[in-house]
Design a protein around this motif. Structure first.
Motif, PDB file in Angstrom:
ATOM      1  N   VAL A  79       0.866  -1.180   0.000  1.00 31.25           N
ATOM      2  CA  VAL A  79       0.000   0.000   0.000  1.00 31.25           C
ATOM      3  C   VAL A  79       0.903   1.230   0.000  1.00 31.25           C
ATOM      4  N   HIS A  80       1.055   1.830  -1.137  1.00 33.13           N
ATOM      5  CA  HIS A  80       1.983   2.946  -1.301  1.00 33.13           C
ATOM      6  C   HIS A  80       1.487   4.180  -0.561  1.00 33.13           C
ATOM      7  N   ALA A  81       2.444   4.953  -0.022  1.00 33.85           N
ATOM      8  CA  ALA A  81       2.116   6.188   0.676  1.00 33.85           C
ATOM      9  C   ALA A  81       2.528   7.420  -0.109  1.00 33.85           C
ATOM     10  N   ASP A  82       3.040   7.228  -1.320  1.00 33.89           N
ATOM     11  CA  ASP A  82       3.576   8.366  -2.067  1.00 33.89           C
ATOM     12  C   ASP A  82       2.990   8.504  -3.461  1.00 33.89           C
ATOM     13  N   HIS A  83       2.147   7.580  -3.861  1.00 34.21           N
ATOM     14  CA  HIS A  83       1.432   7.729  -5.136  1.00 34.21           C
ATOM     15  C   HIS A  83       0.158   6.912  -5.088  1.00 34.21           C
ATOM     16  N   LEU A  84      -0.780   7.251  -5.963  1.00 38.57           N
ATOM     17  CA  LEU A  84      -2.066   6.565  -6.028  1.00 38.57           C
ATOM     18  C   LEU A  84      -2.014   5.485  -7.097  1.00 38.57           C
ATOM     19  N   SER A  85      -2.586   4.348  -6.798  1.00 37.78           N
ATOM     20  CA  SER A  85      -2.619   3.237  -7.756  1.00 37.78           C
ATOM     21  C   SER A  85      -3.672   3.467  -8.839  1.00 37.78           C
ATOM     22  N   ALA A  86      -3.323   3.089 -10.058  1.00 33.69           N
ATOM     23  CA  ALA A  86      -4.274   3.143 -11.175  1.00 33.69           C
ATOM     24  C   ALA A  86      -4.809   1.757 -11.507  1.00 33.69           C
ATOM     25  N   ALA A  87      -4.689   0.802 -10.580  1.00 34.12           N
ATOM     26  CA  ALA A  87      -5.030  -0.592 -10.867  1.00 34.12           C
ATOM     27  C   ALA A  87      -6.442  -0.774 -11.430  1.00 34.12           C
ATOM     28  N   PRO A  88      -7.495  -0.234 -10.800  1.00 36.73           N
ATOM     29  CA  PRO A  88      -8.835  -0.476 -11.352  1.00 36.73           C
ATOM     30  C   PRO A  88      -9.059   0.182 -12.703  1.00 36.73           C
ATOM     31  N   TYR A  89      -8.422   1.321 -12.927  1.00 38.42           N
ATOM     32  CA  TYR A  89      -8.539   1.991 -14.227  1.00 38.42           C
ATOM     33  C   TYR A  89      -7.907   1.121 -15.313  1.00 38.42           C
ATOM     34  N   ILE A  90      -6.715   0.606 -15.044  1.00 46.23           N
ATOM     35  CA  ILE A  90      -6.043  -0.257 -16.016  1.00 46.23           C
ATOM     36  C   ILE A  90      -6.818  -1.552 -16.204  1.00 46.23           C
ATOM     37  N   GLN A  91      -7.328  -2.110 -15.124  1.00 46.33           N
ATOM     38  CA  GLN A  91      -8.123  -3.337 -15.220  1.00 46.33           C
ATOM     39  C   GLN A  91      -9.338  -3.119 -16.114  1.00 46.33           C
ATOM     40  N   GLY A  92      -9.963  -1.965 -16.003  1.00 49.70           N
ATOM     41  CA  GLY A  92     -11.123  -1.671 -16.839  1.00 49.70           C
ATOM     42  C   GLY A  92     -10.789  -1.591 -18.309  1.00 49.70           C
ATOM     43  N   GLN A  93      -9.538  -1.224 -18.624  1.00 47.59           N
ATOM     44  CA  GLN A  93      -9.113  -1.107 -20.015  1.00 47.59           C
ATOM     45  C   GLN A  93      -8.527  -2.398 -20.566  1.00 47.59           C
ATOM     46  N   LEU A  94      -7.814  -3.138 -19.722  1.00 50.36           N
ATOM     47  CA  LEU A  94      -7.014  -4.269 -20.206  1.00 50.36           C
ATOM     48  C   LEU A  94      -7.335  -5.603 -19.555  1.00 50.36           C
ATOM     49  N   GLY A  95      -8.149  -5.597 -18.498  1.00 53.94           N
ATOM     50  CA  GLY A  95      -8.411  -6.849 -17.790  1.00 53.94           C
ATOM     51  C   GLY A  95      -7.297  -7.155 -16.809  1.00 53.94           C
ATOM     52  N   GLY A  96      -7.235  -8.412 -16.394  1.00 53.38           N
ATOM     53  CA  GLY A  96      -6.246  -8.827 -15.408  1.00 53.38           C
ATOM     54  C   GLY A  96      -6.810  -8.814 -14.004  1.00 53.38           C
ATOM     55  N   LYS A  97      -6.160  -9.539 -13.104  1.00 50.30           N
ATOM     56  CA  LYS A  97      -6.560  -9.598 -11.701  1.00 50.30           C
ATOM     57  C   LYS A  97      -5.625  -8.735 -10.860  1.00 50.30           C
ATOM     58  N   ILE A  98      -6.194  -8.076  -9.853  1.00 52.04           N
ATOM     59  CA  ILE A  98      -5.416  -7.203  -8.972  1.00 52.04           C
ATOM     60  C   ILE A  98      -5.010  -7.991  -7.727  1.00 52.04           C
ATOM     61  N   GLY A  99      -3.703  -7.992  -7.438  1.00 48.72           N
ATOM     62  CA  GLY A  99      -3.205  -8.761  -6.305  1.00 48.72           C
ATOM     63  C   GLY A  99      -2.304  -7.954  -5.396  1.00 48.72           C
ATOM     64  N   ILE A 100      -2.299  -8.332  -4.103  1.00 50.47           N
ATOM     65  CA  ILE A 100      -1.466  -7.689  -3.087  1.00 50.47           C
ATOM     66  C   ILE A 100      -1.231  -8.705  -1.974  1.00 50.47           C
ATOM     67  N   GLY A 101      -0.301  -8.430  -1.068  1.00 39.97           N
ATOM     68  CA  GLY A 101      -0.049  -9.310   0.066  1.00 39.97           C
ATOM     69  C   GLY A 101      -1.216  -9.371   1.031  1.00 39.97           C
ATOM     70  N   GLU A 102      -1.387 -10.536   1.685  1.00 45.74           N
ATOM     71  CA  GLU A 102      -2.553 -10.729   2.549  1.00 45.74           C
ATOM     72  C   GLU A 102      -2.572  -9.806   3.763  1.00 45.74           C
ATOM     73  N   ASN A 103      -1.415  -9.256   4.122  1.00 48.24           N
ATOM     74  CA  ASN A 103      -1.408  -8.333   5.257  1.00 48.24           C
ATOM     75  C   ASN A 103      -1.998  -6.971   4.923  1.00 48.24           C
ATOM     76  N   ILE A 104      -2.566  -6.840   3.737  1.00 45.50           N
ATOM     77  CA  ILE A 104      -3.378  -5.664   3.441  1.00 45.50           C
ATOM     78  C   ILE A 104      -4.447  -5.496   4.511  1.00 45.50           C
ATOM     79  N   MET A 105      -4.907  -6.597   5.089  1.00 44.48           N
ATOM     80  CA  MET A 105      -5.933  -6.522   6.122  1.00 44.48           C
ATOM     81  C   MET A 105      -5.434  -5.780   7.354  1.00 44.48           C
ATOM     82  N   VAL A 106      -4.148  -5.955   7.686  1.00 47.10           N
ATOM     83  CA  VAL A 106      -3.547  -5.223   8.807  1.00 47.10           C
ATOM     84  C   VAL A 106      -3.511  -3.733   8.488  1.00 47.10           C
ATOM     85  N   VAL A 107      -3.107  -3.409   7.267  1.00 45.23           N
ATOM     86  CA  VAL A 107      -3.036  -2.015   6.837  1.00 45.23           C
ATOM     87  C   VAL A 107      -4.430  -1.390   6.837  1.00 45.23           C
ATOM     88  N   GLN A 108      -5.413  -2.122   6.325  1.00 45.79           N
ATOM     89  CA  GLN A 108      -6.775  -1.599   6.292  1.00 45.79           C
ATOM     90  C   GLN A 108      -7.316  -1.340   7.692  1.00 45.79           C
TER      91      GLN A 108
END
Length: 293
Positions: A79-108
């Motif tokens: 989870v970057h603190a210095d830039h915003l992710s464009a993952a869903p925008y790119i997914q909408g254009q090109l497809g693909g699955k979005i992945g991250i480490g499971e400790n995203i739950m700790v960050v959330q």
């Protein structure tokens, strides 16, 4: 843990540098097919004007399309603190699955409290298509990629290794850049040292690709090095520097650093897999909590 290192497979790597945030995003192509992954994409924001645009993401999308590639995965190293992710925008254009480490739950959970998110904000990582554990593998075409859990900068940091190429996120910088800070909530300098040693246990010839570079001492921006080069020359951990030495340095240094310019919008967007939060009327908004960082 023993990781399935494959130095025979040599993916093609196409880098896209974002000068506004000093971020390097990557298109990583399976050498034996047209399949690829996108790593650490960037969504543009004019924070003062409250305006989001997609110039950097559009350039990556165009590159993928012109090369005739198929996107299998859109990866966030953390989870970057210095830039915003464009993952869903790119997914909408090109497809693909979005992945991250499971400790995203700790960050959330941590930043859900800081930003006073309500119960509607899910803290189970369900905004992402896949949550990776240490040593997990996934496929990009016929190329196997494996994940290394590398906490310290954040609790959810992971390095992704595709053939002879490893994408380090913020776990490690170029040798003359050293290492990332470890003072964000959930960060830990000792853990970061241990994670760096894990990365440096990969074969010496492994190519390492950085998520950021700031051109120390006025040199040109660079983003590729090797494990051997980092072990020999990294100014923070190279030449046998001890864990205690690193913790003392990192703790002192981090206390002198300002917060990243985009930390407030970045965390709110990135812990949602790149989606911008909305108010009760569905309008995109960013909260500014006071005196929490």
């Amino acid at each position: 843990m023993t990781y399935p290192v494959d130095l025979v497979t040599k993916p093609e790597v196409f880098a896209h540098f974002d000068g506004a945030t000093n971020t390097i995003s990557y298109i990583v192509k399976d050498p034996n097919s047209a399949h690829c992954a996108i790593i650490d994409s960037v969504m543009d924001i004019d924070y003062a004007a409250g305006r989001i645009t997609y110039g950097h993401a559009d350039a990556m999308i165009k590159d993928v399309q012109e090369r005739g590639l198929i996107v299998d995965w859109i990866i966030e190293t953390h989870v970057h603190a210095d830039h915003l992710s464009a993952a869903p925008y790119i997914q909408g254009q090109l497809g693909g699955k979005i992945g991250i480490g499971e400790n995203i739950m700790v960050v959330q959970d941590t930043f859900g409290k800081i930003f006073n998110e309500g119960t509607e904000f899910q803290r189970d990582g369900s905004q992402f298509d896949a949550l990776f554990r240490d040593g997990d593998t996934y496929e990009v075409g016929g190329m196997t990629v494996f994940t290394m859990f590398t906490p310290g900068h954040t609790p959810a940091c992971m390095v992704h290794v595709a053939g002879d190429a490893a994408f380090t996120g913020d776990t490690l910088f170029m040798p003359d850049g050293g290492s990332a800070r470890a003072d964000f909530p959930g960060g830990d300098a000792g853990m970061l040292y241990d994670s760096i040693q894990k990365v440096l246990s990969l074969p010496d010839e492994t190519r390492l690709f950085m998520c950021h570079d700031y051109g120390p001492n006025g040199r040109d921006i660079r983003w590729e090095t090797t494990v051997a080069d980092e072990k020999a020359h990294n100014i923070h951990v190279g030449e046998g520097k001890t864990r205690d030495e690193f913790i003392a340095f990192r703790t002192t240094r981090d206390a002198e650093l300002d917060m990243p310019r985009l930390i407030i919008p970045s965390l709110q967007v990135n812990m949602r897999a790149g989606e911008v939060p909305t108010d009760d009327d569905g309008n995109p908004v960013i909260k500014v909590p006071l005196n929490r960082f």
